[in-house]
Design a protein around this motif. Sequence first.
Motif, PDB file in Angstrom:
ATOM      1  N   ALA A  27      37.072  47.823  47.657  1.00 45.56           N
ATOM      2  CA  ALA A  27      38.490  47.506  47.464  1.00 45.56           C
ATOM      3  C   ALA A  27      38.577  46.045  47.036  1.00 45.56           C
ATOM      4  O   ALA A  27      37.566  45.349  46.922  1.00 45.56           O
ATOM      5  CB  ALA A  27      39.272  47.710  48.759  1.00 45.56           C
ATOM      6  N   THR A  28      39.802  45.598  46.815  1.00 43.91           N
ATOM      7  CA  THR A  28      40.057  44.172  46.596  1.00 43.91           C
ATOM      8  C   THR A  28      40.635  43.585  47.876  1.00 43.91           C
ATOM      9  O   THR A  28      41.543  44.175  48.472  1.00 43.91           O
ATOM     10  CB  THR A  28      41.035  43.957  45.430  1.00 43.91           C
ATOM     11  N   TYR A  29      40.095  42.449  48.299  1.00 46.03           N
ATOM     12  CA  TYR A  29      40.530  41.804  49.533  1.00 46.03           C
ATOM     13  C   TYR A  29      41.336  40.555  49.170  1.00 46.03           C
ATOM     14  O   TYR A  29      40.831  39.638  48.528  1.00 46.03           O
ATOM     15  CB  TYR A  29      39.320  41.482  50.409  1.00 46.03           C
ATOM     16  N   LEU A  30      42.588  40.588  49.574  1.00 42.78           N
ATOM     17  CA  LEU A  30      43.529  39.526  49.232  1.00 42.78           C
ATOM     18  C   LEU A  30      43.690  38.572  50.407  1.00 42.78           C
ATOM     19  O   LEU A  30      43.984  38.992  51.530  1.00 42.78           O
ATOM     20  CB  LEU A  30      44.899  40.120  48.892  1.00 42.78           C
ATOM     21  N   CYS A  31      43.523  37.315  50.128  1.00 44.39           N
ATOM     22  CA  CYS A  31      43.751  36.259  51.119  1.00 44.39           C
ATOM     23  C   CYS A  31      45.221  35.861  51.020  1.00 44.39           C
ATOM     24  O   CYS A  31      45.753  35.704  49.918  1.00 44.39           O
ATOM     25  CB  CYS A  31      42.845  35.092  50.772  1.00 44.39           C
ATOM     26  N   VAL A  32      45.879  35.727  52.155  1.00 47.86           N
ATOM     27  CA  VAL A  32      47.296  35.383  52.173  1.00 47.86           C
ATOM     28  C   VAL A  32      47.508  34.202  53.105  1.00 47.86           C
ATOM     29  O   VAL A  32      47.038  34.205  54.244  1.00 47.86           O
ATOM     30  CB  VAL A  32      48.164  36.564  52.651  1.00 47.86           C
TER      31      VAL A  32
END
Lengths: 110, 114
Positions: free
Chosen positions: A84-89
Amino acid sequence: RKEVEQDPGPFNVPEGATVAFNCTYSNSASQSFFWYRQDCRKEPKLLMSVYSSGNEDGRFTAQLNRASQYISLLIRDSKLSDSATYLCVVSSSGTYKYIFGTGTRLKVLA
Amino acid sequence: EAGVAQSPRYKIIEKRQSVAFWCNPISGHATLYWYQQILGQGPKLLIQFQNNGVVDDSQLPKDRFSAERLKGVDSTLKIQPAKLEDSAVYLCASSLQGHTDTQYFGPGTRLTVL
C-alpha cells in the motif's frame, strides 16, 4: 522546503522482512502525528496515531523524534497485504489542519 | 455504522464545464473536510467546515471552486469552470468534533477534465 516530506519509494521487500519509513516535518510546533494507509484507488484509512513515547500495534511500531523533527513507521514480518501507500500526516499548530506527505509506496513480494 | 458517502464516484467533463460533488458525512460528525488528491501526491485540504460554518478555506481556489454545507450535514463542492489541472480525486472526510478526532474518509470522486 515541503512541510511534510517522505521518500516516495517504492520499497520492494520480500515477505517476512522488516521495513521502516521515515517522514520529516518542518514546523517545530506541530502537535499531532499520524500514519494513514492508502490502497490503490481507495481512500486513506488511519493506521495509527504517533505518540511521543512511541507506540506499537501488532507488527507496526511508530516513533516520534521531536528534536530531529521526524516520525517513523516500522513494519515487522511484512505480509503481502501490507502492500500500500503509507501517508505521513502532521497536524499543524494553530489551525490544526492535517498536512499530508506524498506517501511512501510499499510492495511486499512473495 | 455507515461511513462517509460521496457521489458520483467518477466524472469526466471537458474543460470550462461545471461539475458538482456531494458528500454525506458520518452521522453526528460536526466537522467536514474536502481534500484534493492529485496522482502521486498526498491529499491537500481545500476547505473545512465546523457544522455549517467555514473554519479554513485558505487553499480553496475561490475564483472557480465553491463549497457549502447547508444545515450542517451534507456538503457540495463545485468547480466552475473546470481546468485541466483540476483532474484529481476529491475526497470528503468527517470527524466527530474537530482537530483532535480521527478523520474518516469517503471513497472519493475521481474527476477527469479533458
